[in-house]
Structures are given as structure tokens and as C-alpha cells.
Write a protein that holds these residues in place. Structure first.
Motif, PDB file in Angstrom:
ATOM      1  N   ALA A 276     -12.134  -1.732  -0.839  1.00 46.78           N
ATOM      2  CA  ALA A 276     -11.980  -3.079  -1.381  1.00 46.78           C
ATOM      3  C   ALA A 276     -12.134  -4.138  -0.293  1.00 46.78           C
ATOM      4  O   ALA A 276     -12.753  -5.191  -0.518  1.00 46.78           O
ATOM      5  CB  ALA A 276     -10.609  -3.203  -2.055  1.00 46.78           C
ATOM      6  N   ARG A 277     -11.584  -3.870   0.886  1.00 46.19           N
ATOM      7  CA  ARG A 277     -11.736  -4.827   1.991  1.00 46.19           C
ATOM      8  C   ARG A 277     -13.186  -4.917   2.449  1.00 46.19           C
ATOM      9  O   ARG A 277     -13.680  -6.009   2.776  1.00 46.19           O
ATOM     10  CB  ARG A 277     -10.828  -4.401   3.140  1.00 46.19           C
ATOM     11  N   LEU A 278     -13.898  -3.786   2.481  1.00 43.97           N
ATOM     12  CA  LEU A 278     -15.314  -3.828   2.849  1.00 43.97           C
ATOM     13  C   LEU A 278     -16.133  -4.625   1.847  1.00 43.97           C
ATOM     14  O   LEU A 278     -17.012  -5.408   2.222  1.00 43.97           O
ATOM     15  CB  LEU A 278     -15.856  -2.403   2.961  1.00 43.97           C
ATOM     16  N   HIS A 279     -15.852  -4.439   0.562  1.00 48.06           N
ATOM     17  CA  HIS A 279     -16.571  -5.203  -0.461  1.00 48.06           C
ATOM     18  C   HIS A 279     -16.304  -6.702  -0.311  1.00 48.06           C
ATOM     19  O   HIS A 279     -17.214  -7.521  -0.514  1.00 48.06           O
ATOM     20  CB  HIS A 279     -16.159  -4.724  -1.848  1.00 48.06           C
TER      21      HIS A 279
ATOM     22  N   LEU B 143      -5.610   5.031   0.463  1.00 48.21           N
ATOM     23  CA  LEU B 143      -6.041   4.358   1.689  1.00 48.21           C
ATOM     24  C   LEU B 143      -7.536   4.045   1.660  1.00 48.21           C
ATOM     25  O   LEU B 143      -7.956   2.944   2.044  1.00 48.21           O
ATOM     26  CB  LEU B 143      -5.713   5.234   2.905  1.00 48.21           C
ATOM     27  N   LEU B 144      -8.334   4.994   1.213  1.00 47.26           N
ATOM     28  CA  LEU B 144      -9.783   4.775   1.177  1.00 47.26           C
ATOM     29  C   LEU B 144     -10.153   3.704   0.152  1.00 47.26           C
ATOM     30  O   LEU B 144     -11.072   2.902   0.393  1.00 47.26           O
ATOM     31  CB  LEU B 144     -10.494   6.083   0.845  1.00 47.26           C
ATOM     32  N   GLN B 145      -9.457   3.667  -0.990  1.00 53.73           N
ATOM     33  CA  GLN B 145      -9.742   2.628  -1.971  1.00 53.73           C
ATOM     34  C   GLN B 145      -9.403   1.243  -1.431  1.00 53.73           C
ATOM     35  O   GLN B 145     -10.130   0.277  -1.679  1.00 53.73           O
ATOM     36  CB  GLN B 145      -8.957   2.908  -3.257  1.00 53.73           C
ATOM     37  N   ASP B 146      -8.310   1.142  -0.676  1.00 52.50           N
ATOM     38  CA  ASP B 146      -7.965  -0.141  -0.060  1.00 52.50           C
ATOM     39  C   ASP B 146      -9.014  -0.550   0.968  1.00 52.50           C
ATOM     40  O   ASP B 146      -9.428  -1.719   1.017  1.00 52.50           O
ATOM     41  CB  ASP B 146      -6.586  -0.036   0.594  1.00 52.50           C
TER      42      ASP B 146
ATOM     43  N   ILE C  85      -1.770  15.203  -1.036  1.00 56.25           N
ATOM     44  CA  ILE C  85      -2.259  14.624   0.217  1.00 56.25           C
ATOM     45  C   ILE C  85      -3.579  13.898  -0.013  1.00 56.25           C
ATOM     46  O   ILE C  85      -3.794  12.782   0.485  1.00 56.25           O
ATOM     47  CB  ILE C  85      -2.406  15.727   1.281  1.00 56.25           C
ATOM     48  N   ALA C  86      -4.469  14.516  -0.783  1.00 54.82           N
ATOM     49  CA  ALA C  86      -5.736  13.857  -1.091  1.00 54.82           C
ATOM     50  C   ALA C  86      -5.517  12.577  -1.886  1.00 54.82           C
ATOM     51  O   ALA C  86      -6.256  11.598  -1.725  1.00 54.82           O
ATOM     52  CB  ALA C  86      -6.644  14.815  -1.863  1.00 54.82           C
TER      53      ALA C  86
ATOM     54  N   LEU D 141       0.828  -1.199   0.000  1.00 53.14           N
ATOM     55  CA  LEU D 141       0.000   0.000   0.000  1.00 53.14           C
ATOM     56  C   LEU D 141       0.869   1.258   0.000  1.00 53.14           C
ATOM     57  O   LEU D 141       0.578   2.240  -0.694  1.00 53.14           O
ATOM     58  CB  LEU D 141      -0.919  -0.016   1.218  1.00 53.14           C
ATOM     59  N   GLY D 142       1.952   1.238   0.769  1.00 50.26           N
ATOM     60  CA  GLY D 142       2.863   2.379   0.775  1.00 50.26           C
ATOM     61  C   GLY D 142       3.531   2.591  -0.571  1.00 50.26           C
ATOM     62  O   GLY D 142       3.690   3.731  -1.030  1.00 50.26           O
ATOM     63  N   HIS D 143       3.927   1.496  -1.215  1.00 45.30           N
ATOM     64  CA  HIS D 143       4.523   1.628  -2.541  1.00 45.30           C
ATOM     65  C   HIS D 143       3.514   2.163  -3.557  1.00 45.30           C
ATOM     66  O   HIS D 143       3.880   2.948  -4.449  1.00 45.30           O
ATOM     67  CB  HIS D 143       5.057   0.266  -2.997  1.00 45.30           C
ATOM     68  N   GLU D 144       2.251   1.750  -3.434  1.00 38.73           N
ATOM     69  CA  GLU D 144       1.231   2.261  -4.334  1.00 38.73           C
ATOM     70  C   GLU D 144       1.008   3.762  -4.115  1.00 38.73           C
ATOM     71  O   GLU D 144       0.872   4.528  -5.079  1.00 38.73           O
ATOM     72  CB  GLU D 144      -0.079   1.502  -4.117  1.00 38.73           C
ATOM     73  N   MET D 145       0.983   4.187  -2.860  1.00 40.87           N
ATOM     74  CA  MET D 145       0.846   5.606  -2.567  1.00 40.87           C
ATOM     75  C   MET D 145       2.032   6.390  -3.125  1.00 40.87           C
ATOM     76  O   MET D 145       1.867   7.464  -3.712  1.00 40.87           O
ATOM     77  CB  MET D 145       0.721   5.823  -1.059  1.00 40.87           C
TER      78      MET D 145
END
Length: 378
Positions: A340-343, A334-337, A327-328, A195-199
Motif C-alpha cells: 500500500a505504501r509503494l502504491h 506486513l507485505l500488504q502494508d 506466521i505467513a 499494524l500490530g493490532h491488525e496482525m
């Protein structure tokens, strides 16, 4: 007759003290952030520059150069460009900017002789108001020497601090991120590392691309206004490079600044040419440069971009406008990850199973109702 017992309060003193301490801690954090806002803005600008320089460092690493040497080379290149800018372009820029600022009231009076401006002025009396306001707000004489020296030293300290922080981010940022992952549960470390690498890829690519596109826009503006004979071409080019970093609003403000200055300083024909050049370049930038340079960076809804820019500008001015979108973008990853976990949880159920709830008429047909609702394994 016994008096009924009064119901006990559900709010205990411990809960009250916990909430009060949390509120005080939040107020203290906000107070510290407000006090340290100057340093925090330096840190954010340094991170912004490090993200912009990282693709060049990574490119040099891919050619066999060690990371320390690559960071040193990029730092020396940046210092060299900054020194050349200070030694050659800045005096010219300051002179042109001062001349432009002082000439604005005269340009306002020149515009007053235009027929459409005269009609507008007869109705609203805007020309005299604008000229008076500009003469009151634009200083025509230098301030006290001590104030100038103090301001210069403050800016020099900011430049040195931001430069050092940028190099530190490039050198020690990955190690610091790996150390921070030690506080994460071992089974989740790889997920957070990815996730950090994607950011970093998304936000860093956007920052580097935005810098490159803004520099191209500033160069096109400076060259075109120079060819048109505008005496403030360097100041306009720099202003366009800075405004180009601000999505949507920056391009519109740059168009008004460049075309308005060209109209007032050179003439109507040259102003129309500048407007045409600006519109053509915006089409090239929007349809060619941005898809080519930022094809794999952050993608965000235009309405969300506008809201983020408004919030960032209201909170921190120009720095907020520049840093709001990166920043957004990080928050969006983070919100997309999380989404995806909620789905995934909604699709499989909380425990990986799907409960089947029988209708009342179906429940009556069962001979022995089970103690637990029946489960069907996916």
C-alpha cells in the motif's frame, strides 16, 4: 615511455572484512537457532495457544473482569480440562491407539481378501510388503524403563514450560509490544501500533477459529465412529482434531484414516456410512462453519497456502505445519502494508509531484529551456 597506471580496485579490504563478518554473523545466528530449536518450538506453540485463548480473555475483560483475573481464570480452565483429559480420556486413548496400531497388520491381511485388492496384489505384491514393513516398524514390547521415564519427564517439562509461557504472553505481551515501540520513530509509532493490532486480530482470529473448528471435527468424528461401533473412536477423534488444524491436506488424511479404519474394523456398510458422514460434515464445515467463525480472519491464495504448508512441514514437521499459516498470515499483513505504501509513492511520485518529460520536438520550440524539468503539482 611511461607505463600506464593500473586501475585501482573498487573492493577495499574494509569491504571484504565487512562482508566476511556479516556472513559469519549469519552462520552463527543460524547455528544458535538450530541448537535452540526445541526451546523456540515451545515458544511458538505457547504463542499459538495464547492467540487462541486471547478472544476468551478479551470477552471476559468486556464483562468487567480485570485482565489478570481473566488470564488466571482461562489458565485454570485450561489446566482443569487438561487434568480431566489426563485422568479420564488419556488411558482410554492410549489403549485404543495401541490396539489400533497392533491391529493394522491384521487389517491389511483382511483387505487382501477383497477382489480388487487381490488383483492389485497379484500385479504388484503390495500386501506382503506393507505388512512386513509395519511389523518391523511397530514396537510390540515396551522399551527400557529409563528411556520411558526420561521421555516422560521431557514431555512434562515441555507441557509446564509451554503453559507458563502462554500465561506470560497473555499477561505481559501487550506491555512488551509497547516497550518495543519505544525504539520506533515517534511519528511512525501509531502506524506500527495499528499494524500490530491488525496482525493480532487477523492471526489470532484465525488460530482461535481453527482450534474451534478442529475440536468440532474431532467431536463429530468420535461420536459418529462410536455410533458405528468402531472400537477406536477416541483415538480417531483426537487424530481428526489434530489433522483438522492442517489446511487442505489434514482433511484428506483424516478422511483416509477414519474411513479406512472403519472399513477394516467394522465392515463395508459402516465404512460407507462413515465416508458419507465425513463428506457431509466437510460440506457443512466449508460452507457454514468456516465463513461464520473465520469471516474476518486472514485471506490467502490457496496456492500460497499449499506452498507455505510444504515449506513449514519440510522445516519442522507437524509443528511447522501447524505454525506455518499463522506466521505467513503475519508476514502477509506486513507485505500488504508495504505494498500500500509503494502504491501511494507510485501514485504521488517520490516527492509528492509528477514530472512532465517533453518530447524532443516540443523541447525545440521552447525559447529558453529551463535548468530543471518543469513540475506540475498535484
Amino acid at each position: 615511455m611511461e607505463t600506464p597506471a593500473r586501475p585501482r580496485s573498487q573492493v577495499t579490504p574494509r569491504t571484504v572484512w565487512t562482508v566476511a563478518l556479516n556472513v559469519l554473523a549469519l552462520v552463527a545466528v543460524l547455528w544458535l537457532l538450530a541448537r535452540a530449536w526445541t526451546v523456540l518450538s515451545w515458544v511458538m506453540v505457547a504463542l499459538f495457544l495464547a492467540l487462541a485463548a486471547h478472544p476468551l480473555v478479551r470477552w471476559m475483560e468486556g464483562r468487567g473482569v480485570r485482565r489478570g483475573a481473566a488470564v488466571l481464570a482461562v489458565g485454570l480452565l485450561g489446566m482443569g480440562l487438561l487434568s480431566a483429559l489426563l485422568m479420564t480420556l488419556v488411558p482410554m486413548l492410549l489403549e485404543q491407539a495401541r490396539a489400533l496400531v497392533q491391529a493394522v497388520p491384521d487389517y491389511v491381511y483382511q483387505l487382501q481378501h477383497r477382489p480388487w485388492v487381490q488383483k492389485l496384489d497379484e500385479r504388484y505384491d503390495v500386501i506382503d510388503r506393507i505388512a512386513t514393513e509395519l511389523r518391523q516398524r511397530i514396537p510390540m514390547t515396551p522399551g527400557p524403563v529409563w528411556g520411558v521415564v526420561t521421555d516422560l519427564l521431557r514431555k512434562l517439562a515441555a507441557v509446564v514450560t509451554i503453559s507458563v509461557l502462554t500465561i506470560f504472553f497473555l499477561l505481559f505481551g501487550p506491555d512488551l509490544f509497547d516497550k518495543a515501540l519505544q525504539w520506533v520513530e515517534p511519528s511512525r509509532r501509531e502506524h506500527w501500533r495499528g499494524l500490530g493490532h491488525e496482525m493480532h486480530r487477523t492471526v489470532g482470529g484465525y488460530v482461535a477459529g481453527a482450534f474451534l473448528i478442529s475440536l468440532i471435527g474431532g467431536g463429530v468424528t468420535a461420536v459418529s465412529t462410536l455410533l458405528l461401533g468402531v472400537p477406536y473412536f477416541m483415538a480417531l477423534g483426537l487424530a481428526m482434531a489434530v489433522l483438522g488444524l492442517i489446511p487442505f491436506v489434514g482433511a484428506f488424511l483424516g478422511m483416509l484414516l477414519v474411513t479406512g479404519t472403519t472399513f477394516a474394523s467394522v465392515g463395508t456398510k459402516e465404512g460407507l456410512i462413515a465416508l458419507v458422514v465425513f463428506v457431509v460434515y466437510q460440506q457443512v464445515e466449508g460452507n457454514l462453519l468456516q465463513p461464520l467463525i473465520q469471516r474476518r480472519t486472514l485471506k490467502m491464495n490457496p496456492l500460497l497456502i499449499a506452498l507455505v504448508m510444504l515449506v513449514g512441514t519440510s522445516l519442522a514437521g507437524l509443528i511447522g505445519a501447524l505454525l506455518a499459516l499463522p506466521i505467513a498470515g503475519a508476514v502477509q499483513v506486513l507485505l500488504q502494508d508495504r505494498l500500500a505504501r509503494l502504491h501511494e509513492q507510485w501514485r504521488t511520485g517520490k516527492n509528492g509531484v509528477t514530472r512532465v518529460i517533453l518530447a524532443p520536438e516540443d523541447q525545440g520550440r521552447r525559447q529558453q529551456p529551463p535548468s530543471e524539468p518543469p513540475l506540475i503539482q498535484h
